[in-house]
Scaffold this motif. Structure first.
Motif, PDB file in Angstrom:
ATOM      1  N   ARG A 468       0.898  -1.305   0.178  1.00  0.00           N
ATOM      2  CA  ARG A 468      -0.005  -0.261   0.201  1.00  0.00           C
ATOM      3  C   ARG A 468       0.908   1.504  -0.211  1.00  0.00           C
ATOM      4  N   SER A 469       2.024   1.694   0.812  1.00  0.00           N
ATOM      5  CA  SER A 469       2.712   2.783   0.788  1.00  0.00           C
ATOM      6  C   SER A 469       3.920   2.619  -0.357  1.00  0.00           C
ATOM      7  N   LEU A 470       3.904   1.488  -1.302  1.00  0.00           N
ATOM      8  CA  LEU A 470       4.669   1.999  -2.570  1.00  0.00           C
ATOM      9  C   LEU A 470       3.553   2.496  -2.960  1.00  0.00           C
ATOM     10  N   LYS A 471       2.603   3.165  -3.649  1.00  0.00           N
ATOM     11  CA  LYS A 471       1.838   3.184  -4.515  1.00  0.00           C
ATOM     12  C   LYS A 471       1.706   4.879  -4.359  1.00  0.00           C
ATOM     13  N   THR A 472       2.208   5.409  -2.407  1.00  0.00           N
ATOM     14  CA  THR A 472       2.443   6.424  -3.026  1.00  0.00           C
ATOM     15  C   THR A 472       3.429   7.227  -2.306  1.00  0.00           C
ATOM     16  N   CYS A 473       4.850   6.165  -2.670  1.00  0.00           N
ATOM     17  CA  CYS A 473       5.851   6.289  -1.805  1.00  0.00           C
ATOM     18  C   CYS A 473       7.086   7.481  -2.625  1.00  0.00           C
ATOM     19  N   ARG A 474       7.951   8.025  -2.534  1.00  0.00           N
ATOM     20  CA  ARG A 474       8.681   8.995  -2.735  1.00  0.00           C
ATOM     21  C   ARG A 474       9.349   8.455  -3.711  1.00  0.00           C
ATOM     22  N   ILE A 475       9.401   9.015  -5.271  1.00  0.00           N
ATOM     23  CA  ILE A 475      10.060   8.513  -6.215  1.00  0.00           C
ATOM     24  C   ILE A 475      10.961  10.190  -7.353  1.00  0.00           C
ATOM     25  N   ALA A 476      11.680  10.694  -6.873  1.00  0.00           N
ATOM     26  CA  ALA A 476      12.907  11.242  -7.007  1.00  0.00           C
ATOM     27  C   ALA A 476      13.925  11.372  -7.589  1.00  0.00           C
ATOM     28  N   ASN A 477      14.390  10.703  -8.545  1.00  0.00           N
ATOM     29  CA  ASN A 477      15.681  10.382  -8.963  1.00  0.00           C
ATOM     30  C   ASN A 477      15.291   8.510  -9.866  1.00  0.00           C
ATOM     31  N   GLU A 478      16.384   8.241 -10.408  1.00  0.00           N
ATOM     32  CA  GLU A 478      16.531   7.174 -11.319  1.00  0.00           C
ATOM     33  C   GLU A 478      16.779   5.933 -10.525  1.00  0.00           C
ATOM     34  N   HIS A 479      17.851   6.136  -9.140  1.00  0.00           N
ATOM     35  CA  HIS A 479      17.793   5.572  -8.640  1.00  0.00           C
ATOM     36  C   HIS A 479      16.832   5.257  -7.478  1.00  0.00           C
ATOM     37  N   GLU A 480      15.577   6.067  -7.065  1.00  0.00           N
ATOM     38  CA  GLU A 480      14.402   5.405  -6.474  1.00  0.00           C
ATOM     39  C   GLU A 480      13.599   3.924  -7.894  1.00  0.00           C
ATOM     40  N   THR A 481      13.391   5.253  -8.541  1.00  0.00           N
ATOM     41  CA  THR A 481      13.052   4.106  -9.610  1.00  0.00           C
ATOM     42  C   THR A 481      13.190   3.205 -10.132  1.00  0.00           C
ATOM     43  N   LYS A 482      14.730   2.868  -9.955  1.00  0.00           N
ATOM     44  CA  LYS A 482      14.743   0.981 -10.387  1.00  0.00           C
ATOM     45  C   LYS A 482      14.917   0.862  -8.720  1.00  0.00           C
ATOM     46  N   ARG A 483      15.095   1.489  -7.799  1.00  0.00           N
ATOM     47  CA  ARG A 483      14.601   0.545  -6.356  1.00  0.00           C
ATOM     48  C   ARG A 483      12.900   1.154  -5.856  1.00  0.00           C
ATOM     49  N   TYR A 484      12.096   1.045  -6.894  1.00  0.00           N
ATOM     50  CA  TYR A 484      10.318   0.897  -6.570  1.00  0.00           C
ATOM     51  C   TYR A 484      10.557  -0.137  -7.514  1.00  0.00           C
ATOM     52  N   PHE A 485      10.290  -0.782  -8.744  1.00  0.00           N
ATOM     53  CA  PHE A 485      10.808  -1.438  -9.538  1.00  0.00           C
ATOM     54  C   PHE A 485      11.161  -2.882  -8.294  1.00  0.00           C
ATOM     55  N   GLN A 486      12.289  -2.637  -7.410  1.00  0.00           N
ATOM     56  CA  GLN A 486      13.120  -3.944  -7.178  1.00  0.00           C
ATOM     57  C   GLN A 486      12.366  -4.371  -6.165  1.00  0.00           C
ATOM     58  N   VAL A 487      11.416  -3.388  -5.044  1.00  0.00           N
ATOM     59  CA  VAL A 487      10.108  -3.304  -3.839  1.00  0.00           C
ATOM     60  C   VAL A 487       9.124  -4.373  -4.508  1.00  0.00           C
ATOM     61  N   ARG A 488       8.932  -3.503  -5.490  1.00  0.00           N
ATOM     62  CA  ARG A 488       6.986  -3.970  -6.104  1.00  0.00           C
ATOM     63  C   ARG A 488       7.420  -5.610  -6.151  1.00  0.00           C
ATOM     64  N   ASN A 489       8.726  -5.901  -6.686  1.00  0.00           N
ATOM     65  CA  ASN A 489       8.897  -7.297  -7.576  1.00  0.00           C
ATOM     66  C   ASN A 489       8.653  -7.905  -5.830  1.00  0.00           C
ATOM     67  N   MET A 490      10.075  -7.536  -4.960  1.00  0.00           N
ATOM     68  CA  MET A 490      10.371  -7.691  -3.569  1.00  0.00           C
ATOM     69  C   MET A 490       8.896  -8.422  -2.844  1.00  0.00           C
ATOM     70  N   CYS A 491       7.770  -7.425  -3.413  1.00  0.00           N
ATOM     71  CA  CYS A 491       6.580  -7.356  -2.320  1.00  0.00           C
ATOM     72  C   CYS A 491       5.718  -8.732  -2.734  1.00  0.00           C
ATOM     73  N   LEU A 492       5.706  -8.731  -4.177  1.00  0.00           N
ATOM     74  CA  LEU A 492       5.367 -10.178  -4.590  1.00  0.00           C
ATOM     75  C   LEU A 492       5.616 -10.994  -4.658  1.00  0.00           C
ATOM     76  N   VAL A 493       7.270 -11.372  -4.305  1.00  0.00           N
ATOM     77  CA  VAL A 493       7.631 -13.154  -3.369  1.00  0.00           C
ATOM     78  C   VAL A 493       7.431 -12.758  -2.331  1.00  0.00           C
ATOM     79  N   ALA A 494       7.498 -11.971  -1.588  1.00  0.00           N
ATOM     80  CA  ALA A 494       7.197 -12.203  -0.421  1.00  0.00           C
ATOM     81  C   ALA A 494       6.129 -12.707  -0.173  1.00  0.00           C
ATOM     82  N   ARG A 495       4.898 -12.140  -0.713  1.00  0.00           N
ATOM     83  CA  ARG A 495       3.263 -12.431  -0.759  1.00  0.00           C
ATOM     84  C   ARG A 495       3.453 -14.391  -0.718  1.00  0.00           C
ATOM     85  N   ALA A 496       4.378 -14.050  -2.010  1.00  0.00           N
ATOM     86  CA  ALA A 496       4.626 -15.833  -1.967  1.00  0.00           C
ATOM     87  C   ALA A 496       5.132 -16.490  -1.803  1.00  0.00           C
TER      88      ALA A 496
END
Length: 543
Positions: A468-496
């Protein structure tokens, strides 16, 4: 957005990806390999022990493919896929020797014969290592990847370093490439259009706060496969390496030392493994990791771990077989011929992964997978040396199958669908990095070596909050964009991982439930997972 066309796209720059690219190149002209780190210098291959378990025929008298199969199947608590195991034991030896003969990867030999080790779980000494004395000890797996990288360049395979695959492209039910993000700073997106894709991006060890994996192993392959329509299996089975060095230095200490006489001791100097497992210090990794966990939890540890005593091995063996490790430890003030080390478990390997057949086919047309991205070979627990052998064999099989699939399509190339939207928002109370840290701490505390209903439900709630927090998290640069996609994947895999662990109401292999401490025949099988919308659907299938 820039676009690139090829016959076969390989995602992942470790051993499985390198072998897949070489295999695919036999059948098609244009192969592209993308890697979030420099190809051949990222992923877990480089930090591995550089050891392969394989049956090498006359080099291993008394051993056999049948015994190798039996050890692997039983080591996995009898839920591994027999066809995948058979494929491993038949091909590991020949492909390993081909690796040496054709690609210049040197196996450690003495008087012409391979030097063999016998880690716990193996009936015979069948682990062989590469010659890695020319490389730093902590990255001795470079002795495997660097010769293969030279083979890639000779084959004119295109390598895209520092590109993170964020989504597989699927058109009309068929995999047709991937979208990759430049992770060096520009943040540009490239659409790679391909006739076939091999997913070889490794496991998910960095989902846990205590891990000996490299930083790029965040479960991306599993999440991308789910969203592309593939199934996962056995995701509850996460292996924790029992002997990760705590003092004098943080380094993975080889389990094969136990086959030569190493023993574990608690703070009183007592050998304790016999109290936890009838195999004592030759117990498999799952049993040994839990025993260390319990011993420390009961107040019998020292400096956050237990002692590893190698003094009974003998200096001739320590220098002759483990010379690099011995010299490395001596440089850090510990002589294993007379000093005890301190070790404790660390997240090491995902036994589960993408469901495949022996050719690496995922069930999604055009999509193949290899290495730790896949599940089925190891069942509930992996034996030492089988990871690199799996990467070697499955990489070859998946690469060749993908190459043949692509060659069979002729000039036909399905179009790329619309690309994913890159998020950018300067405001937000939390960063992707902070969410990732929360996720890793939660999984280590509530879903690692010892689990129960209460701890797993806590983990589930935290994962959902992170999503839920990922939907409104702070993404202000390219590094945080990369981390956003990684954390999105981490959340899905953690659920599995957590959902499969909640449903398996028994203890088996690496999965230990405090509230269901016994193995149950009713659960001798695997949980398969697919994605339906945003929901995970689990199905149990008996072995």
């Amino acid at each position: 957005m820039e676009k690139l066309r090829c016959d076969v796209l390989v995602v992942g720059g470790g051993l499985a990806g390198l072998m897949a690219a070489i295999g695919a190149r036999k059948y098609v002209e244009k192969v592209v390999l993308v890697s979030s780190a420099p190809v051949g210098r990222g992923g877990n291959t480089i930090v591995s022990g550089a050891g392969f378990s394989a049956y090498l025929g006359a080099e291993m008298p008394g051993d056999s493919e049948q015994q190798f199969f039996q050890d692997t199947f039983c080591g996995g608590a009898q839920i591994g896929d027999p066809a995948l195991i058979q494929n491993l034991v038949e091909k590991a030896g020949p492909v390993l020797l081909q690796l040496e003969a054709a690609h210049g990867v040197k196996l450690k030999r003495r008087e012409g014969r391979v030097v063999r080790r016998r880690p716990p779980g193996h009936t015979f000494a069948r682990m062989v290592t590469t010659v890695y004395s020319d490389y730093p000890y902590k990255v001795r797996g470079l002795s495997i990847t660097q010769p293969l990288l030279r083979a890639l360049r000779t084959s004119r395979i295109i390598c895209l370093d520092h590109y993170l695959a964020i989504e597989l492209a699927v058109y009309d039910g068929q995999a047709c490439g991937a979208y990759v993000l430049d992770s060096r700073g520009s943040g540009s997106l490239i659409g790679v259009n391909a006739k076939a894709v091999v997913l070889a991006a490794g496991g998910g060890g960095r989902l846990f706060s205590h891990s000996n994996n490299t930083n790029d192993i965040t479960g991306d392959a599993y999440a991308m496969a789910l969203r592309a329509g593939a199934e996962l299996r056995d995701m509850e089975f996460v292996q924790f390496y029992p002997t990760m060095g705590v003092k004098p230095v943080k380094v993975t200490i080889s389990n094969s030392l136990f086959g030569h006489g190493a023993v574990l001791r608690n703070c009183s100097g007592e050998r304790f493994m016999d109290r936890y497992d009838p195999r004592g210090d030759m117990a498999t990794r799952d049993a040994m990791a839990r025993a260390i966990f319990w011993e420390v939890a009961r107040g019998n540890g020292v400096d956050g771990g237990v002692y590893l005593d190698c003094t009974g091995i003998g200096e001739d063996v320590l220098l002759g077989v483990y010379g690099e490790l011995t010299n490395f430890l001596r440089k850090h003030g510990c002589d294993p011929t007379r000093d005890w080390l301190i070790v404790y478990p660390s997240t090491h390997f995902f036994c589960g992964g993408v469901k495949i057949d022996v050719q690496g086919y995922t069930g999604v047309p055009g999509l193949f997978a290899a290495g730790e991205a896949t599940g089925g070979v190891h069942g509930a627990n992996r034996l030492a040396g089988n990871a690199l052998s799996e990467a070697l064999v499955s990489g070859c099989c998946a690469g060749e199958a993908a190459g043949k699939f692509a060659a069979g399509m002729g000039s036909s190339l399905p179009p790329l669908p619309a690309p994913p939207v890159l998020p950018f928002q300067e405001k937000g109370s939390v960063s992707p990095e902070e969410l990732g840290d929360t996720l890793r701490q939660t999984l280590w505390q509530d879903a690692s070596l010892v689990r129960d209903q209460q701890s797993l439900e806590r983990a589930r709630n935290t994962i959902m909050a992170c999503e839920r927090s990922l939907k409104t998290c702070r993404i202000a640069n390219e590094h945080e964009t990369k981390r956003y996609f990684q954390v999105r994947n981490m959340c899905l895999v953690a659920r599995a991982v957590v959902e499969a662990a909640l449903r398996r109401k028994e203890s088996r292999g690496t999965h230990y439930r405090r509230d269901f401490p016994q193995e149950s025949e009713a659960y001798r099988g695997s949980f398969f997972i697919r994605l339906s919308g945003q929901d995970l659907v689990l199905e149990f299938r008996k072995q």
